[in-house]
Design a protein around this motif. Structure first.
Motif, PDB file in Angstrom:
ATOM      1  N   GLU A 150       0.865  -1.274   0.034  1.00 23.56           N
ATOM      2  CA  GLU A 150       0.083   0.042   0.099  1.00 23.56           C
ATOM      3  C   GLU A 150       0.928   1.192   0.174  1.00 23.56           C
ATOM      4  O   GLU A 150       0.617   2.198  -0.749  1.00 23.56           O
ATOM      5  CB  GLU A 150      -1.117   0.201   1.278  1.00 23.56           C
ATOM      6  N   THR A 200       0.717   3.949  -2.915  1.00 20.76           N
ATOM      7  CA  THR A 200       0.511   5.391  -2.789  1.00 20.76           C
ATOM      8  C   THR A 200       1.711   6.323  -3.265  1.00 20.76           C
ATOM      9  O   THR A 200       1.807   7.426  -3.938  1.00 20.76           O
ATOM     10  CB  THR A 200       0.549   5.713  -1.213  1.00 20.76           C
ATOM     11  N   TYR A 217       1.107   9.442  -5.914  1.00 22.19           N
ATOM     12  CA  TYR A 217       1.706  10.867  -5.499  1.00 22.19           C
ATOM     13  C   TYR A 217       3.071  11.243  -5.776  1.00 22.19           C
ATOM     14  O   TYR A 217       3.353  12.489  -5.569  1.00 22.19           O
ATOM     15  CB  TYR A 217       1.116  10.993  -4.144  1.00 22.19           C
TER      16      TYR A 217
END
Length: 125
Positions: A111, A115, A119
């Motif tokens: 995870e 992310t 980003y």
């Protein structure tokens, strides 16, 4: 260890790489600095006492929530090898058992990588 020096600002000492909590002063690294606490963010700004060139910055998000554990992100310089680094950190009100479950929590997860790709930054929540 913290003592309040101003509103929202506390003198701070951090002991790193201790062998046991009974003798925490016998540590690999000791940092002095301050902690700035606000409802949504706590920031620690610390300097290594043996190597003043090394500064650490630690951010802990949503620190107003009551919980036993909090995630944070540390940025600074590593001397093994010498380079800029960022670390995922877990803060706890009580000592945590050092077991495989804890080690797995501290590793960068799938995870975290997902992310990071979205980003282009490491976000720890």
């Amino acid at each position: 260890m913290m003592a309040q020096s101003d509103a929202n600002r506390y003198r701070t000492v951090m002991y790193m790489n201790v062998k046991d909590f009974e003798n925490y002063q016998e540590c690999e690294n000791m940092y002095w600095g301050h902690t700035e606490h606000y409802d949504t963010l706590t920031t620690l700004i610390l300097k290594n006492q043996a190597t003043p060139l090394e500064n650490l910055y630690i951010n802990i998000l949503a620190s107003f929530q009551e919980s036993e554990k909090k995630w944070g992100l540390m940025a600074g310089v590593s001397f093994r090898p010498f380079m800029p680094i960022a670390l995922k950190m877990l803060f706890s009100r009580t000592p945590l058992p050092e077991n495989q479950e804890l080690y797995n929590e501290l590793k960068i997860s799938k995870e975290d990588l997902r992310t990071l790709k979205i980003y282009n930054m490491l976000a720890v929540t």
